[in-house]
Design an enzyme around this catalytic site. Structure first.
Site, mmCIF file in Angstrom:
data_model
loop_
_atom_site.group_PDB
_atom_site.id
_atom_site.type_symbol
_atom_site.label_atom_id
_atom_site.label_comp_id
_atom_site.label_asym_id
_atom_site.label_seq_id
_atom_site.Cartn_x
_atom_site.Cartn_y
_atom_site.Cartn_z
ATOM 1 N N ASP A 33 17.552 -7.735 45.821
ATOM 2 C CA ASP A 33 17.087 -8.985 46.426
ATOM 3 C C ASP A 33 16.922 -8.820 47.932
ATOM 4 O OD1 ASP A 33 17.361 -9.930 43.940
ATOM 5 O OD2 ASP A 33 18.858 -11.468 44.402
ATOM 6 N N GLU A 35 16.200 -6.158 49.673
ATOM 7 C CA GLU A 35 14.994 -5.396 49.981
ATOM 8 C C GLU A 35 13.750 -6.282 49.749
ATOM 9 O OE1 GLU A 35 15.040 -2.487 51.271
ATOM 10 O OE2 GLU A 35 12.962 -1.851 51.097
ATOM 11 N N TYR A 36 13.793 -7.069 48.680
ATOM 12 C CA TYR A 36 12.684 -7.977 48.359
ATOM 13 C C TYR A 36 12.493 -8.985 49.502
ATOM 14 C CZ TYR A 36 9.867 -11.476 45.887
ATOM 15 O OH TYR A 36 8.888 -12.358 45.534
ATOM 16 N N ASP A 37 13.611 -9.589 49.941
ATOM 17 C CA ASP A 37 13.547 -10.564 51.035
ATOM 18 C C ASP A 37 12.920 -9.950 52.282
ATOM 19 O OD1 ASP A 37 14.616 -12.511 49.512
ATOM 20 O OD2 ASP A 37 16.613 -12.517 50.447
ATOM 21 N N GLU A 114 25.209 -27.614 49.911
ATOM 22 C CA GLU A 114 25.496 -27.164 48.554
ATOM 23 C C GLU A 114 25.603 -25.645 48.505
ATOM 24 O OE1 GLU A 114 22.313 -28.652 46.100
ATOM 25 O OE2 GLU A 114 22.349 -30.598 47.125
ATOM 26 N N LYS A 116 24.530 -22.107 47.175
ATOM 27 C CA LYS A 116 23.286 -21.628 46.551
ATOM 28 C C LYS A 116 23.684 -20.721 45.394
ATOM 29 C CE LYS A 116 18.723 -19.830 47.637
ATOM 30 N NZ LYS A 116 18.555 -18.952 46.484
ATOM 31 N N ASP A 118 23.633 -18.288 42.308
ATOM 32 C CA ASP A 118 22.771 -17.157 42.022
ATOM 33 C C ASP A 118 22.584 -17.033 40.520
ATOM 34 O OD1 ASP A 118 21.168 -15.115 42.647
ATOM 35 O OD2 ASP A 118 22.742 -13.702 43.220
ATOM 36 N N ARG A 137 11.787 -21.997 35.327
ATOM 37 C CA ARG A 137 10.880 -22.304 36.418
ATOM 38 C C ARG A 137 9.515 -21.641 36.221
ATOM 39 N NH1 ARG A 137 12.093 -21.024 42.728
ATOM 40 N NH2 ARG A 137 11.907 -18.890 42.012
ATOM 41 N N TYR A 224 24.867 -25.922 36.456
ATOM 42 C CA TYR A 224 25.250 -26.836 37.540
ATOM 43 C C TYR A 224 23.978 -27.472 38.076
ATOM 44 C CZ TYR A 224 29.728 -24.546 37.283
ATOM 45 O OH TYR A 224 30.919 -24.062 36.817
ATOM 46 N N LYS A 315 21.262 -17.768 53.859
ATOM 47 C CA LYS A 315 21.709 -16.684 52.987
ATOM 48 C C LYS A 315 22.919 -15.958 53.542
ATOM 49 C CE LYS A 315 18.623 -15.917 49.553
ATOM 50 N NZ LYS A 315 17.943 -14.662 49.572
ATOM 51 N N CYS A 408 38.322 23.218 37.118
ATOM 52 C CA CYS A 408 38.802 22.376 38.217
ATOM 53 C C CYS A 408 38.173 22.854 39.528
ATOM 54 C CB CYS A 408 40.322 22.451 38.307
ATOM 55 S SG CYS A 408 40.965 21.638 39.787
ATOM 56 N N CYS A 411 41.432 24.294 41.719
ATOM 57 C CA CYS A 411 42.247 25.451 41.321
ATOM 58 C C CYS A 411 41.592 26.310 40.246
ATOM 59 C CB CYS A 411 43.634 24.997 40.874
ATOM 60 S SG CYS A 411 43.621 24.206 39.261
ATOM 61 N N CYS A 426 42.138 18.096 35.119
ATOM 62 C CA CYS A 426 42.529 19.481 35.368
ATOM 63 C C CYS A 426 43.841 19.679 34.627
ATOM 64 C CB CYS A 426 42.714 19.701 36.864
ATOM 65 S SG CYS A 426 43.679 21.163 37.253
ATOM 66 N N CYS A 432 48.204 22.858 40.374
ATOM 67 C CA CYS A 432 46.918 22.647 41.049
ATOM 68 C C CYS A 432 47.183 22.100 42.450
ATOM 69 C CB CYS A 432 46.057 21.673 40.246
ATOM 70 S SG CYS A 432 44.612 21.067 41.140
HETATM 71 S S1 IVH Z 1 17.070 -26.783 45.679
HETATM 72 C C1 IVH Z 1 12.860 -28.074 46.111
HETATM 73 N N1 IVH Z 1 19.652 -26.283 45.574
HETATM 74 O O1 IVH Z 1 17.481 -21.256 44.713
HETATM 75 C C2 IVH Z 1 14.200 -27.489 46.222
HETATM 76 N N2 IVH Z 1 18.144 -24.626 44.801
HETATM 77 O O2 IVH Z 1 15.508 -20.043 46.416
HETATM 78 C C3 IVH Z 1 14.405 -26.294 45.408
HETATM 79 N N3 IVH Z 1 19.253 -22.607 43.942
HETATM 80 O O3 IVH Z 1 14.748 -22.084 42.690
HETATM 81 C C4 IVH Z 1 15.710 -25.964 44.981
HETATM 82 N N4 IVH Z 1 21.312 -23.286 44.261
HETATM 83 O O4 IVH Z 1 16.973 -21.542 41.563
HETATM 84 C C5 IVH Z 1 18.404 -25.827 45.332
HETATM 85 N N5 IVH Z 1 21.951 -25.974 45.504
HETATM 86 C C6 IVH Z 1 20.723 -25.526 45.267
HETATM 87 C C7 IVH Z 1 20.495 -24.260 44.693
HETATM 88 C C8 IVH Z 1 19.180 -23.838 44.482
HETATM 89 C C9 IVH Z 1 20.543 -22.305 43.800
HETATM 90 C C10 IVH Z 1 18.145 -21.703 43.567
HETATM 91 C C11 IVH Z 1 17.100 -22.352 42.696
HETATM 92 C C12 IVH Z 1 15.842 -22.293 43.494
HETATM 93 C C13 IVH Z 1 16.120 -21.124 44.400
HETATM 94 C C14 IVH Z 1 15.289 -21.181 45.653
#
Ligand code: IVH
Length: 675
Positions: A33, A35-37, A114, A116, A118, A137, A224, A315, A408, A411, A426, A432
């Protein structure tokens, strides 16, 4: 030669599109992730600097991947969007300034904060309070119908309970595999030789996108919620936070970490506190999300391309990074285990730079399908040792097979593997050099004999110079032998000799630990000594009685039993006791010491041991050692030229033993040997 911006943009777009397919559609990410970011940020920057190459088709303008054919497609009536990111307090300030400018206000905002989570974003549609559809999604506009699978998730209510539930409401949230369940699942899968998941997010995604919901039902998933999409025929409060509380009241699961604050300053405090809490939470989070709380302001701010203007993610530093596997070294451990260690291109992950990571054993190399030259994912959750979780598929690389040694590496003795054990060892034991050194280091460590000043380097030096071969030899060292050693000198040498002398007064548990019996750690050593009270009893214990001890199962009992049946181990123990290592009696309510309630008197001079050693030994068996003979005395030990005390004992008819008989008694209790 550097590429033109246009070519860079084209290449990045192509690469990111490929990564998106791997991640969203195939659940098999080709890069981390982090590297992607970085790639997305790089592309976004290039596009901002070169607006003439703008394209609606760019991955910066889209969310997620395409939809797999295997599932029925579901159109999201309100698109499921993504979130913008900030990575620092400065970037967050810029975010707040943008909000203020856009709304033309100086007022502070209330933010809902909140974690975030994963996992995998899911949309749940309830009609008349009943769950009717659940969708992933997907690409944001179109998702996959996973209703059957979602209905197997235990904490998702099939029917909402309570008042004022809108006729139709869409709940959005994240499906995760809680960390504890993820670890248990992976351990079990590994044991059964099944595929393990690279991380909890992959586990959640893979489990939810099963065509057979019976499989999903066996996976420990949880949900959640964090927001609301569509609402029909219903009215909700004007605060995002209050809305989430309403969802909770209807029976929907909500993270316990959600807070509302009245100023932007508190966002950074929230970030810090969540960063600290990160490892204690039941699920994995990769940052926090700040959302403008007032729905009216959210509506006024609206959206930009693929994300809301009114929210941003902050992040955490990445816990997964990728790096090249440069080589594999093989280490010999204290108990002879040969551990392959990955030598990596240095990479900053989870707050530290990692350049080595244990590969545990041969099976692990095979499981990961590793070759030297591979790009691998290194995962380091805070305070946990770095792990290589998977190799990333890359073509056209020169890869070299990893060859596990057959002898080994230290030894050159033969290696052995016990049936049903993954570890290859070993076979030379203390013959040893590597095992010998580590056994001595372990013996001297703080939790064992606690010999101050005897670190790894000095042990290496002493062994290399031929001054010591076993832990016993430590106690015969003289200051003169040490002074000339590298970086030693008189002061340090004297300190070390003193520390060695001081270490002789120890506890039974520390002594037992110092012996380095396999799988006998601090807690087990303590339980064993409290159970058996004396070394003699422990030495003689059979497999059955060993298993009566807390934490001692079949395997550990076997290790202990075998250890005390090997003559060279018994020789080492006897030699250590002979140099004067001793410990006070252990008090126990459940068991009695062999000489508890007995009073001994020592008289005359002892030849084979010092009087205070004899006293300490008797006391460690529970005896009271008194200075004078009386009717209460149980036994008198008479050494050479014993005088009036012996006479008195004889007069009172008290049993008298000589020094040899005392040594026999101590030896029976595992304490001291003759000679
Ligand atoms: S809000 C329009 N709240 O993060 C608002 N997303 O990088 C969109 N995610 O697709 C989402 N925790 O899968 C929101 N507390 C949180 C979140 C959350 C995880 C994920 C979600 C979203 C992705 C966006």
């Amino acid at each position: 030669m550097t590429q033109s911006p246009e070519n860079q943009i084209i290449n990045l777009r192509q690469a990111i599109n490929r990564y998106n397919t791997d991640y969203y559609t195939l659940d098999d990410p080709a890069i981390t992730d982090a590297e992607y970011d970085r790639k997305i940020r790089q592309l976004r920057q290039l596009e901002a600097d070169n607006p003439e190459f703008f394209s609606v088709d760019s991955p910066t303008q889209k969310v997620g991947g395409t939809v797999l054919n295997a599932f029925t497609k579901v159109k999201h009536e309100i698109p499921m969007l993504s979130l913008g990111n900030v990575y620092s307090a400065e970037e967050f300030d810029e975010f707040v300034t943008r909000l203020k400018n856009r709304l033309d206000t100086e007022d502070d905002f209330q933010f809902c904060m909140e974690p975030k989570l994963d996992g995998l974003a899911i949309s749940l549609i309830y009609e008349g309070g009943h769950l009717v559809t659940a969708a992933t999604r997907g690409d944001g506009a179109m998702g996959e119908d996973v209703t059957h699978n979602v209905k197997t998730i235990k904490n998702i209510p099939l029917i909402l309970k309570g008042e004022n539930i809108p006729e139709k409401i869409e709940i959005r949230g994240e499906v995760v595999m809680p960390l504890a369940d993820f670890n248990t699942y992976n351990k079990a899968a590994q044991k059964k030789g099944q595929k393990v998941f690279a991380n909890p997010r992959n586990a959640a995604a893979g489990s939810l996108r099963q065509l057979d919901s019976k499989i999903t039902a066996t996976r420990p998933l949880a949900f959640y919620c964090y927001g609301i999409g569509l609402i029909e025929n219903g009215k909700l409060t004007a605060s995002h936070y209050q809305r989430l509380m309403q969802l909770k009241a209807w029976g929907l699961p909500l993270s316990e970490e959600i807070e509302i604050h009245s100023s932007a300053q508190e966002c950074m405090l929230y970030y810090q506190s969540m960063l600290q809490k990160r490892d204690q939470l039941p699920y994995e989070i990769d940052g926090v999300v700040y959302k403008v709380d007032a729905i009216k302001l959210q509506d006024a701010l609206g959206f930009i391309s693929r994300a809301p203007r009114w929210a941003t993610a902050h992040k955490f530093p990445a816990q997964e990074e990728q790096a090249q596997l440069l080589n594999v070294e093989f280490q010999v451990g204290r108990t002879g285990a040969i551990t392959p260690v990955a030598i990596l291109e240095p990479v900053f992950v989870g707050g530290v730079t990692v350049s080595r990571a244990s590969l545990h054993n041969k099976d692990e190399i095979e499981r990961l399908g590793l070759k030297i030259g591979d790009t691998v994912v290194i995962r380091r959750a805070a305070d946990v040792i770095p792990q290589i979780t998977r190799r990333l598929a890359k073509k056209n690389q020169k890869l070299i097979q990893i060859v596990f040694p057959i002898r080994c590496p230290v030894c050159k003795s033969e290696l052995e593997q016990i049936e049903d054990e993954a570890t290859i060892r070993c076979s030379a034991g203390l013959f040893c050099g590597a095992q010998r050194k580590q056994a001595i280091q372990y013996f001297s460590s703080r939790k064992a004999m606690n010999i101050d000043g005897l670190g790894e380097k000095i042990v290496d030096l002493l062994v290399a110079e031929g001054l010591i071969n076993t832990a016993v030899d430590l106690y015969t060292l003289k200051t003169e032998q040490l002074v000339d050693l590298e970086r030693m000198g008189i002061k340090k040498a004297e300190n070390l000799i003193n520390a060695l002398s001081k270490s002789k007064q120890t506890t039974f548990a520390k002594f037992l630990l110092a012996l380095g019996i396999r799988e006998v750690g601090e807690a087990t050593a303590k339980s064993l000594t409290e159970h058996f009270l004396t070394l003699g009893r422990l030495k003689q214990a059979d497999l059955e009685s060993l298993q009566e001890v807390n934490d001692v199962g079949e395997v550990v009992a076997k290790h202990i039993h075998t250890f005390f049946r090997k003559t060279h181990n018994l020789d080492v123990i006897n030699a250590l006791l002979k140099v004067g290592i001793q410990w006070p009696a252990i008090e126990s309510k459940q068991h009695t010491l062999p000489l508890a309630t007995k009073t001994y008197v020592l008289t005359g001079s002892l030849v084979q041991m010092k009087r205070n050693e004899a006293k300490a030994a008797l006391e460690s068996l529970g005896a009271k050692v008194s200075g004078s003979v009386s009717a209460k005395t149980d036994c008198v030990v008479a050494g050479e030229s014993a005088g009036s005390k012996l006479g008195k004992a004889e007069k009172l008819g008290i049993p008298v033993i000589n020094e040899d008989e005392l040594l026999d008694l101590l030896e029976d209790e595992g304490l001291r040997v003759k000679g």
